[in-house]
Scaffold this active site. Structure first.
Site, PDB file in Angstrom:
ATOM      1  N   TYR A 283       0.816  -1.219   0.000  1.00 23.36           N
ATOM      2  CA  TYR A 283       0.000   0.000   0.000  1.00 23.36           C
ATOM      3  C   TYR A 283       0.847   1.266   0.000  1.00 23.36           C
ATOM      4  O   TYR A 283       0.495   2.238   0.655  1.00 23.36           O
ATOM      5  CB  TYR A 283      -0.911   0.052   1.234  1.00 23.36           C
ATOM      6  CG  TYR A 283      -1.941  -1.038   1.284  1.00 23.36           C
ATOM      7  CD1 TYR A 283      -2.953  -1.088   0.317  1.00 23.36           C
ATOM      8  CD2 TYR A 283      -1.925  -2.007   2.269  1.00 23.36           C
ATOM      9  CE1 TYR A 283      -3.903  -2.087   0.348  1.00 23.36           C
ATOM     10  CE2 TYR A 283      -2.881  -3.009   2.304  1.00 23.36           C
ATOM     11  CZ  TYR A 283      -3.865  -3.041   1.346  1.00 23.36           C
ATOM     12  OH  TYR A 283      -4.809  -4.023   1.387  1.00 23.36           O
TER      13      TYR A 283
ATOM     14  N   TYR B 247     -14.459  -4.614   2.441  1.00 24.18           N
ATOM     15  CA  TYR B 247     -13.082  -5.025   2.153  1.00 24.18           C
ATOM     16  C   TYR B 247     -12.918  -6.457   2.640  1.00 24.18           C
ATOM     17  O   TYR B 247     -13.097  -6.753   3.823  1.00 24.18           O
ATOM     18  CB  TYR B 247     -12.056  -4.125   2.850  1.00 24.18           C
ATOM     19  CG  TYR B 247     -10.662  -4.622   2.595  1.00 24.18           C
ATOM     20  CD1 TYR B 247     -10.024  -4.384   1.372  1.00 24.18           C
ATOM     21  CD2 TYR B 247      -9.982  -5.395   3.541  1.00 24.18           C
ATOM     22  CE1 TYR B 247      -8.765  -4.881   1.109  1.00 24.18           C
ATOM     23  CE2 TYR B 247      -8.716  -5.897   3.284  1.00 24.18           C
ATOM     24  CZ  TYR B 247      -8.113  -5.631   2.071  1.00 24.18           C
ATOM     25  OH  TYR B 247      -6.870  -6.142   1.805  1.00 24.18           O
TER      26      TYR B 247
ATOM     27  N   ASP C 191     -17.453 -12.508   7.486  1.00 27.17           N
ATOM     28  CA  ASP C 191     -16.008 -12.265   7.447  1.00 27.17           C
ATOM     29  C   ASP C 191     -15.632 -11.579   8.755  1.00 27.17           C
ATOM     30  O   ASP C 191     -15.721 -10.359   8.886  1.00 27.17           O
ATOM     31  CB  ASP C 191     -15.664 -11.397   6.233  1.00 27.17           C
ATOM     32  CG  ASP C 191     -14.174 -11.064   6.172  1.00 27.17           C
ATOM     33  OD1 ASP C 191     -13.435 -11.418   7.123  1.00 27.17           O
ATOM     34  OD2 ASP C 191     -13.752 -10.431   5.187  1.00 27.17           O
TER      35      ASP C 191
ATOM     36  N   LYS D 271      -6.252 -12.340  11.171  1.00 30.77           N
ATOM     37  CA  LYS D 271      -5.787 -11.219  12.009  1.00 30.77           C
ATOM     38  C   LYS D 271      -5.522 -11.572  13.476  1.00 30.77           C
ATOM     39  O   LYS D 271      -4.441 -12.027  13.803  1.00 30.77           O
ATOM     40  CB  LYS D 271      -6.751 -10.043  11.864  1.00 30.77           C
ATOM     41  CG  LYS D 271      -6.733  -9.475  10.437  1.00 30.77           C
ATOM     42  CD  LYS D 271      -6.929  -7.984  10.373  1.00 30.77           C
ATOM     43  CE  LYS D 271      -6.512  -7.428   9.032  1.00 30.77           C
ATOM     44  NZ  LYS D 271      -7.579  -7.292   8.053  1.00 30.77           N
TER      45      LYS D 271
HETATM   46  C1  LIG Z   1      -7.669  -7.650   6.623  1.00 33.40           C
HETATM   47  C2  LIG Z   1      -8.940  -8.242   6.201  1.00 33.40           C
HETATM   48  C3  LIG Z   1      -8.981  -9.266   5.238  1.00 33.40           C
HETATM   49  C4  LIG Z   1      -7.748  -9.758   4.540  1.00 33.40           C
HETATM   50  O1  LIG Z   1      -6.865 -10.359   5.414  1.00 33.40           O
HETATM   51  P1  LIG Z   1      -5.298 -10.476   5.000  1.00 33.40           P
HETATM   52  O2  LIG Z   1      -4.719 -11.357   6.038  1.00 33.40           O
HETATM   53  O3  LIG Z   1      -4.762  -9.081   5.040  1.00 33.40           O
HETATM   54  O4  LIG Z   1      -5.252 -11.076   3.638  1.00 33.40           O
HETATM   55  C5  LIG Z   1     -10.204  -9.820   4.941  1.00 33.40           C
HETATM   56  N1  LIG Z   1     -11.330  -9.375   5.525  1.00 33.40           N
HETATM   57  C6  LIG Z   1     -11.325  -8.406   6.442  1.00 33.40           C
HETATM   58  C7  LIG Z   1     -12.605  -7.996   7.071  1.00 33.40           C
HETATM   59  C8  LIG Z   1     -10.141  -7.793   6.799  1.00 33.40           C
HETATM   60  O5  LIG Z   1     -10.146  -6.793   7.687  1.00 33.40           O
END
Ligand SMILES: *Cc1c(COP(=O)(O)O)cnc(C)c1O
Length: 433
Positions: free
Chosen positions: A28, A155, A246, A275
């Site tokens: 980024y 996202y 997600d 995460k």
């Molecule tokens: C960060 C994120 C992703 C992607 O995860 P990465 O480990 O960075 O590939 C997917 N969904 C959400 C909601 C996120 O915050």
């Protein structure tokens, strides 16, 4: 021989930032005019330290992953022990205790009834797997459905499938023509909920609905109410649309409960996690699903297999880090910290929300977002963002505004004093910038 060994020795005349500039391409980052990258030499608790000994409060948990702060001794010890036992093994045809134990401990605490864990190694791939599970679920049932429903500013990651179900933005601009077509809807509110549910009731070719529950992270910390998400989920279930939550950002306590979907009455079929999963120690991704989904792949027909996997699937070190992170998350003290942060955040927002430079404030659990008044200029590229970023760095705070939106997403161990220091810095930024 001597030439090669010379090449292997770093150029000692350059500092780390200069050496970095010669060989690294950062995420980024427009590398043409990037500020020198700050060399971090160690982390401890909520702090990271640069090579000059300057201390930074990691107020964004290093891209939302270090939920217990840095260099946590419990996680470090478990990881170190595992390194001497089994660092990795192929996960097709073989299994290991950390992967099984993590699934056994995680599934019962997930919202609703989740029955199976599929391992990958990051959030984007957890999303890819979820999408493939849904699309192939319908295919395996001989009722192929090919469309996906998602939120406009969502996202879900940076791989092509994850980008496709994410909002179109400057992140996706160069690839838009190659992304698959997705039906995007607005965030639900009192004003549009009946319109949205009626729209969903007419969908016939939609395999799944993917969403970030309660808060759209990278989209600008956009928040919406659980009760409207519940209504969307009910409409989807009635229309035969599978539900993917997600929880890559929201999982593991971020929104005040262990998982954001706990706040819903209607539960997802599939959950994506990453995460906070390993406490920020190792990369790991998880996609969980119900038996209903899993059983649609059981067949004598090989074509009904989920043909997906990654080299580092279920890496034992990462699984052990996750188990250690879970130990800490499930301690009473951690939940107490989460509630403490929530209450302090709320009081701070009350204090600043009437400030003329504050366009709006919002909070979900341990996350607060403050929208800066900018007139019209609100893009990620705006100059204000860079000014704010540098301003806080100067004060020893890592905050990465999303355009004109400043957010705090701290490790749960952050002290009241450090929170107050960040709040004061934001207040002085409101006066000075
Ligand atoms: C960060 C994120 C992703 C992607 O995860 P990465 O480990 O960075 O590939 C997917 N969904 C959400 C909601 C996120 O915050």
């Amino acid at each position: 021989m001597s030439d090669i060994s010379k090449l292997q020795t770093p150029n000692s005349k350059l500092n780390l930032a200069e050496r970095d500039k010669k060989v690294i391409w950062h995420p980024y980052t427009q590398m043409k005019n990037a500020l020198p990258h700050i060399p971090i030499v160690r982390g401890e608790g909520v702090y990271v330290y640069d090579e000059n000994g300057k201390r930074y409060i990691d107020a964004v948990s290093s891209w939302w992953v270090n939920i217990h702060g840095h260099a946590n001794p419990h996680i470090a010890q478990k990881v170190a022990e595992q390194l001497n036992v089994l660092e990795h093994v192929i996960f097709a045809g073989f299994t290991h205790e950390p992967a099984v134990l993590l699934a056994e401990r995680l599934l019962p605490i997930l919202p609703g009834k989740q029955d199976k864990v599929f391992y990958t190694d990051n959030g984007s791939t957890a999303v890819e797997v979820a999408l493939k599970m849904c699309l192939q679920y319908w295919d395996n049932k001989d009722k192929p459905k090919t469309r996906i429903l998602a939120f406009k500013n969502a996202y879900h990651g940076d791989t092509f499938g994850a980008m496709s179900v994410s909002g179109r933005s400057i992140f996706t601009d160069a690839f838009n023509s190659l992304l698959f077509d997705v039906d995007f809807i607005d965030l639900p509110s009192e004003g549009n909920i009946s319109h949205l549910t009626s729209y969903i009731s007419h969908l016939t070719d939609t395999a799944c609905f993917i969403f970030e529950p309660l808060i759209l992270g990278s989209g600008g910390m956009l928040m919406y109410e659980a009760k409207y998400l519940d209504e969307l989920i009910i409409a989807c279930k009635q229309a035969g649309i599978l539900i993917i939550a997600d929880e890559v950002m929201t999982g593991f306590g971020r929104t005040g409960t262990y998982f954001a979907c706990e706040k819903l009455s209607n539960k997802p079929d599939i959950i994506c996690l990453s995460k906070g999963l390993t406490g920020g120690t190792m990369p790991l991704g998880i996609t969980t699903c119900t038996n209903e989904i899993f059983e649609a792949f059981l067949s004598d027909n090989k074509l009904k297999t989920l043909y997906h996997g990654h080299s580092f699937t279920a890496n034992p070190i990462a699984c052990v880090a996750s188990l250690a992170s879970l130990d800490i998350l499930l301690q009473k003290e951690t939940l107490g910290n989460i509630k403490r942060i929530e209450a302090k955040h709320a009081a701070f927002l009350l204090e600043i929300k009437a400030h003329p430079k504050v366009k709006g404030v919002r909070q979900t659990g341990t996350i607060i977002a403050i929208e800066w008044e900018t007139g019209n200029e609100t893009s990620y590229l705006s100059n204000l963002r860079n000014l704010l970023y540098s301003y806080f760095l100067e004060k020893g705070i890592i905050l990465r505004p999303l355009g004109n939106i400043i957010y705090i997403l701290p490790p749960y161990i952050i002290s009241d004093e450090d929170l107050d220091y960040i709040y004061e810095a934001i207040k002085s930024a409101l006066e000075e910038i």
